[in-house]
Motif scaffolding. Structure first.
Motif, mmCIF file in Angstrom:
data_model
loop_
_atom_site.group_PDB
_atom_site.id
_atom_site.type_symbol
_atom_site.label_atom_id
_atom_site.label_comp_id
_atom_site.label_asym_id
_atom_site.label_seq_id
_atom_site.Cartn_x
_atom_site.Cartn_y
_atom_site.Cartn_z
ATOM 1 N N SER A 122 -5.693 -1.198 46.981
ATOM 2 C CA SER A 122 -6.912 -0.899 46.401
ATOM 3 C C SER A 122 -7.209 -1.499 45.076
ATOM 4 C CB SER A 122 -6.803 0.638 46.040
ATOM 5 O OG SER A 122 -6.926 1.305 47.211
ATOM 6 N N VAL B 32 -9.058 -4.368 46.200
ATOM 7 C CA VAL B 32 -10.322 -3.898 46.534
ATOM 8 C C VAL B 32 -11.094 -3.782 45.409
ATOM 9 C CG1 VAL B 32 -11.717 -2.607 48.297
ATOM 10 C CG2 VAL B 32 -9.606 -3.292 48.850
ATOM 11 N N LEU B 33 -10.602 -3.125 44.464
ATOM 12 C CA LEU B 33 -11.630 -2.912 43.178
ATOM 13 C C LEU B 33 -11.986 -4.158 42.773
ATOM 14 C CD1 LEU B 33 -12.606 -1.007 41.236
ATOM 15 C CD2 LEU B 33 -10.697 -1.032 39.961
ATOM 16 N N PHE C 292 -15.340 3.411 43.701
ATOM 17 C CA PHE C 292 -14.101 4.088 44.331
ATOM 18 C C PHE C 292 -14.477 4.662 45.654
ATOM 19 C CE2 PHE C 292 -11.573 2.936 40.862
ATOM 20 C CZ PHE C 292 -10.280 3.394 40.955
ATOM 21 N N LEU D 234 -11.423 3.841 47.804
ATOM 22 C CA LEU D 234 -10.071 3.269 47.590
ATOM 23 C C LEU D 234 -9.039 4.318 47.099
ATOM 24 C CD1 LEU D 234 -11.288 1.261 44.398
ATOM 25 C CD2 LEU D 234 -11.002 0.552 46.661
ATOM 26 N N HIS D 235 -9.644 5.640 47.416
ATOM 27 C CA HIS D 235 -8.435 6.543 47.514
ATOM 28 C C HIS D 235 -9.046 8.009 48.201
ATOM 29 C CE1 HIS D 235 -5.598 9.704 45.949
ATOM 30 N NE2 HIS D 235 -4.750 8.637 45.668
#
Length: 193
Positions: free
Chosen positions: A40, A43-44, A69, A75-76
């Protein structure tokens, strides 16, 4: 010595070269697979269009960060809570270490000080702090005096308990088996206790 997860090679490269990405991977490593947590940060960075920067993330508009996010794929599992946690950790880095994640460990006297520093970060309880100390020692050569003792059981050189022990597919399998055994034991204890 590096972290080797079965994720995008560029995501692996980022967590291995960027202390902030590594730390944020650890922040996100809860209630999602470790591969998701440690990919993540990459990706962020892609979504931001630039390298990760603790000062920028600390000052980022909270709603805009949540939107980053939450954008699919999120992302989570908990994008709002984890965006806030990432921002809190980045603020702590700015306040205590001039925004440099490596400052968290670069000048520690011993493992106890490292564990204390990591444990003072938002969202890092004792176990998570010990895992991060073990990760730094086993995979990144951050080995102040008594770091293994500070890491507790996670510092054991022959352990397969956490992300700190993942070097290949077999070690990842062994870590997963250990975690499943611990969950089963906890469930049996709660049912019988």
């Amino acid at each position: 010595m590096t972290l080797a997860l079965p994720i995008d090679p560029e995501a692996n490269e980022l967590v291995n070269r960027d202390p902030l990405a590594l730390l944020l991977g650890m922040v996100l490593d809860q209630q999602v697979p470790m591969e998701k947590a440690f990919s993540s940060p990459y990706v962020l960075a892609q979504r931001l269009g630039r390298d990760l920067d603790a000062r920028e993330l600390a000052d980022h508009d909270p709603e805009a960060l949540v939107a980053l996010f939450a954008r699919p794929p999120a992302l989570h599992r908990f994008p709002k809570a984890m965006a806030a946690r990432v921002q809190e950790v980045c603020r702590a880095l700015v306040d205590r270490y001039a925004g440099d994640a490596a400052g968290l460990w670069s000048d520690v006297a011993d493992g106890r000080e490292l564990l204390r520093r990591v444990g003072e970060l938002p969202g890092f309880g004792r176990q998570k702090a010990q895992i991060f100390v073990a990760l730094l020692g086993k995979r990144f050569g951050v080995t102040p005096k008594d770091w293994r003792e500070a890491a507790g059981d996670y510092g054991d050189p022959d352990a397969h308990r956490s992300v700190a022990d993942v070097t290949d597919a077999d070690s990842l399998r062994r870590v997963r088996e250990y975690k499943q055994q611990m969950k089963a034991a906890a469930k049996a204890k709660s049912v019988g206790g």
